[in-house]
Scaffold this motif. Structure first.
Motif, short mmCIF file in Angstrom:
data_model
loop_
_atom_site.label_atom_id
_atom_site.label_comp_id
_atom_site.label_asym_id
_atom_site.label_seq_id
_atom_site.Cartn_x
_atom_site.Cartn_y
_atom_site.Cartn_z
N SER A 173 0.98 -1.34 0.03
CA SER A 173 -0.11 0.04 0.12
C SER A 173 0.88 1.25 0.03
O SER A 173 0.46 2.09 -0.66
CB SER A 173 -0.86 0.03 1.28
OG SER A 173 -1.82 -1.07 1.28
N TYR A 174 1.90 1.21 0.83
CA TYR A 174 2.85 2.19 0.68
C TYR A 174 3.56 2.73 -0.49
O TYR A 174 3.51 3.66 -0.86
CB TYR A 174 3.90 2.05 1.68
CG TYR A 174 4.84 3.21 2.11
CD1 TYR A 174 4.49 3.84 3.50
CD2 TYR A 174 5.89 3.45 1.50
CE1 TYR A 174 5.22 5.15 3.79
CE2 TYR A 174 6.83 4.47 1.79
CZ TYR A 174 6.71 5.46 3.06
OH TYR A 174 7.32 6.18 3.21
N LEU A 175 3.85 1.69 -1.19
CA LEU A 175 4.53 1.68 -2.61
C LEU A 175 3.55 2.24 -3.61
O LEU A 175 3.76 3.04 -4.38
CB LEU A 175 5.10 0.52 -3.06
CG LEU A 175 5.91 0.43 -4.39
CD1 LEU A 175 6.93 1.66 -4.26
CD2 LEU A 175 6.21 -0.89 -4.51
N SER A 176 2.16 1.77 -3.52
CA SER A 176 1.21 2.08 -4.25
C SER A 176 0.72 3.65 -4.12
O SER A 176 0.61 4.31 -5.13
CB SER A 176 -0.14 1.41 -4.01
OG SER A 176 -1.07 1.86 -4.85
N MET A 177 0.92 4.26 -2.95
CA MET A 177 0.50 5.65 -2.84
C MET A 177 1.70 6.31 -3.02
O MET A 177 1.55 7.65 -3.73
CB MET A 177 0.50 5.88 -1.16
CG MET A 177 -0.75 5.12 -0.35
SD MET A 177 -2.17 6.25 -0.10
CE MET A 177 -1.38 7.02 1.23
N ALA A 178 2.84 5.87 -2.88
CA ALA A 178 4.24 6.66 -3.40
C ALA A 178 4.14 6.98 -4.90
O ALA A 178 4.45 8.00 -5.37
CB ALA A 178 5.34 6.00 -2.76
N SER A 179 3.88 5.71 -5.70
CA SER A 179 3.96 5.76 -7.05
C SER A 179 2.73 6.65 -7.37
O SER A 179 2.90 7.42 -8.64
CB SER A 179 3.55 4.32 -7.57
OG SER A 179 3.58 4.49 -8.81
#
Length: 410
Positions: A396-402
């Protein structure tokens, strides 16, 4: 991925989503790095929609007595979420929770209005309070320090961000809809543009993302992670959202010893969990088969388990003893013992949930399957070494960052 229909998780057998109890395992390791997000909270827009909703719902119920406050705030928020869903649909949003019902109602050419309310004909999800923004996004916002309490009361930080959206809107028009029983489609068109501009306002979005991704100062490792993630995107090193590649590149930036150790632990434990799952799910399709046949099939795969860690992290995490025994058996290619320990773990987890084991060995060394796994195939060596079965909240963190860094700063 396309679905013919969406199943209700509550209709599945007890423990169906986690037969080996691994959620407690990966959550234990994931929370050391990402302290506030969940596997569900991966949309920046949903956070901004929810934050404004909590702000307005509390304002509209400011004079309600304490005993009735939570119920009143929740009901107001649910009505707001319905309105927001229709406004967002008209604004081409791609992250609406309840998008199927929202879209269907707006497409109904026989009606010029859609209903707003608490009944089943108005709710945009089967259980909107549980499966919508109220239930799924509030814990992450509390842990970030944007809201507090069961009423989703605003903190000073939350108010500061919400007011940036609030000042862009004629809230009286929106309040009137929230209090009514219907909203005209023409009104949706009139209100959508300004609403979408508010929830996507760049300065507000920057402040909201910074709080969510850094952990608002409460999670030092997450704050470090955010700085390193920014660097990866600035250097254009992130080409996709593959978790393994992301973690590898993070460690190549020279992260702190503590963060590096946490990331190593996550990678090690994930490889072990994937290897265990591979065997358990295979057993799930072999009802009535002798365990020797399963062992022979596993041997035919010629798996090399040298990539697995020799030891598990020296931490007291859930299911450790079972996982440790299974790991030792896999490293020595003793499939008889590996299967035994894996099925013992399943029996233990199901007993804790007052249920029967999904898979067990019967007299005569046959596999008995109570809950089958449809269409499973043994993974290749490469898959075992690279696939990720679990999220560790970092997905989820990576998805938000992306979503944020990729579109705005990529």
């Amino acid at each position: 991925m396309a679905f013919i229909s969406l199943l209700d998780d509550r209709a599945k057998p007890k423990g169906s989503r986690d037969p080996l109890g691994f959620e407690l395992v990966w959550s234990y390791f994931g929370r050391k790095v990402v302290g506030n997000l969940t596997t569900i909270t991966s949309s920046i827009e949903n956070f901004s929609v929810a934050l404004l909703g909590f702000y307005w719902a509390n304002e509209l119920n400011a004079n309600v007595d304490k005993d009735n406050k939570q119920k009143a705030v929740r009901e107001t928020f649910l009505r707001y979420e319905q309105m927001a869903g229709y406004l967002r649909s008209y604004g081409k949003s791609k992250t609406i929770m309840g998008v199927t019902r929202v879209t269907e109602r707006l497409r109904n050419e026989d009606r010029s209005t859609v209903s707003i309310g608490l009944g089943s004909e108005s709710q945009i999800l089967s259980d909107q309070a549980s499966y919508g923004l109220w239930g799924l996004y509030s814990s992450a916002m509390r842990d970030t320090g944007l809201i507090k309490g069961s009423e989703r009361e605003m903190t000073e930080k939350g108010i500061s961000i919400a007011q940036q959206m609030n000042k862009m809107l004629d809230k009286g028009a929106y309040f009137q809809v929230i209090k009514s029983n219907t909203i005209a489609k023409s009104e949706i068109e009139d209100l959508s543009k300004s609403y979408m501009a508010a929830i996507q306002y760049s300065e507000m979005r920057t402040e909201l993302v910074s709080s969510l991704m850094s952990g608002a100062g409460s999670y030092p490792l997450q704050n470090e992670l955010w700085g390193k993630t920014n660097q990866l995107f600035q250097d254009k090193q992130i080409q996709n959202n593959h978790l393994g590649e992301y973690l590898s590149k993070l460690q190549g930036l020279g992260v702190s010893t503590t963060l590096q150790q946490c990331l190593h632990h996550i990678e090690d434990i994930e490889r072990v969990l994937v290897a265990i799952n591979n065997i358990f799910y295979y057993c799930q399709i072999k009802d009535g088969i002798l365990v020797d046949e399963i062992i022979n099939k596993l041997k035919e795969q010629n798996y090399d388990y040298s990539y697995l860690p020799d030891k598990l992290p020296a931490l007291d995490f859930p299911r450790k003893s079972y996982i440790e025994l299974a790991l030792s058996a896999l490293k020595s290619h003793d499939y008889q013992q590996a299967i035994k320990h894996i099925l013992d773990l399943n029996a233990f987890v199901m007993k804790q949930r007052n249920g029967a084991a999904w898979v067990e060995l019967e007299t005569g060394n046959k596999i008995r399957v109570r809950v089958k796994h449809e269409g499973f195939k043994l993974a290749s060596q490469e898959k075992l070494m690279t696939k990720w079965d679990y999220d560790y909240f970092i997905g989820s963190y990576l998805s938000m960052a992306s979503s944020y860094l990729g579109s705005d700063h990529g």
